[in-house]
Design an enzyme around this catalytic site. Sequence first.
Site, PDB file in Angstrom:
ATOM      1  N   CYS A  54      27.256  50.846  22.674  1.00  0.00           N
ATOM      2  CA  CYS A  54      27.861  49.596  23.072  1.00  0.00           C
ATOM      3  C   CYS A  54      27.847  48.824  22.134  1.00  0.00           C
ATOM      4  O   CYS A  54      29.194  48.462  21.502  1.00  0.00           O
ATOM      5  CB  CYS A  54      27.237  48.736  24.053  1.00  0.00           C
ATOM      6  SG  CYS A  54      27.353  49.585  25.683  1.00  0.00           S
ATOM      7  N   ASP A 137      41.255  38.425  50.607  1.00  0.00           N
ATOM      8  CA  ASP A 137      40.974  37.779  48.984  1.00  0.00           C
ATOM      9  C   ASP A 137      39.650  38.504  48.689  1.00  0.00           C
ATOM     10  O   ASP A 137      38.208  38.688  50.374  1.00  0.00           O
ATOM     11  CB  ASP A 137      40.844  36.171  49.958  1.00  0.00           C
ATOM     12  CG  ASP A 137      39.961  35.418  47.984  1.00  0.00           C
ATOM     13  OD1 ASP A 137      40.111  36.400  46.909  1.00  0.00           O
ATOM     14  OD2 ASP A 137      39.669  34.590  48.076  1.00  0.00           O
ATOM     15  N   ASP A 202      45.892  36.890  47.448  1.00  0.00           N
ATOM     16  CA  ASP A 202      45.694  35.610  46.332  1.00  0.00           C
ATOM     17  C   ASP A 202      46.480  36.327  45.399  1.00  0.00           C
ATOM     18  O   ASP A 202      45.707  37.174  44.693  1.00  0.00           O
ATOM     19  CB  ASP A 202      44.393  35.730  46.779  1.00  0.00           C
ATOM     20  CG  ASP A 202      44.043  34.538  45.359  1.00  0.00           C
ATOM     21  OD1 ASP A 202      44.356  34.131  45.163  1.00  0.00           O
ATOM     22  OD2 ASP A 202      42.272  34.609  45.251  1.00  0.00           O
TER      23      ASP A 202
HETATM   24 MG   LIG Z   1      40.993  36.255  45.141  1.00  0.00          MG
END
Ligand SMILES: [Mg+2]
Length: 310
Positions: A54, A137, A202
């Site tokens: 990384c 959600d 959402d």
């Molecule tokens: Mg959300």
Amino acid sequence: MIDLYQECADLVNQIPKGMVTTYGTVAKALGDEIAKRAVGVMLNSYGPPIKMPCHRVVYSGGGLGGFAYGLPKKMEMLAEEGVFEKDGKIADFENIFFDKFKTDFPLKNARKKQLDLAETVTLADPKKMPDMILGLDASYIGTRAFGAGILFHISDKKVVKTFTSESKINWPYIPTYLGFREMPVFKLIIDELGRDAILMLDGNGVLHPFGFGIASHIGVEFGMPSIGAAKSLLCGSVGTGTNPPVTLGGHTIGTELKTSPRAKPIYISPGHKISMASAVKITAKISRLKIPEPLRLAHMEATAMRRSAL
DNA sequence: GCGACAG
DNA sequence: ATCTTGTCGC
Ligand SMILES: [Mg+2]
């Protein structure tokens, strides 16, 4: 769907010792430069211990970027490989820049899938409109996802059933690819809370640069009517008047809806098997505060589940 | 510092 | 999305 964290890891493992690449370059190798921030998020999730280089991914401007073990450690690891920095920039950046990745561009396939599935979206109202909304959600701790579903009776304006479930996700958040991230989180919930409802997500439905936001994605996947309700605008421009249209390329793809007097408006768009008019009308009907009730409650449930999972 | 693309 | 106390206004 494919594991994007794994795809990203496979790319980072290709960067040779003594060379560096950038977040945006890795994103391009994944298939879309828009995922550059997500690349940073994914790199930050590997470890401990970090099993891949990384430290060889840096800012395009030559800056070091971030590192889970701290920037001094990143600098030290690079120095051991003969890569140095002066004035906070990678020395000889142009000559040690690597971008010869071997890849099959997974995000290009994902985009193609969106475009293909977008062809199957229908914005006609169902023969019999369900009197139930299933608000969905999710809340997160890294790759742990906490999903919540609120089954809400439209006429009675009452919660009928609530269901939550934890799952692992294998996609980071990437703008315009949200459906791929949250799909597995909602699958269990939709199976549990039944199919005779309109899904509410959402995020957006057809209010999306490729006409296939998360509400369309989930709607098509389950063959159910769906509505997208986003808290901010993803794309397009807002017209004038009451409930102004959101247009993109000459087409109306959404509606700005003021759900509460003092709050900022939200953006409604049909996802699948429902019309723009019905999507807006139903959303207005089930909204008391800024966020439509089923979504507001699903958000609270998901957040509560995450906090109790610590 | 500005601009900034759902969650 | 997440990190987070108190405060202001209706
Ligand atoms: Mg959300």
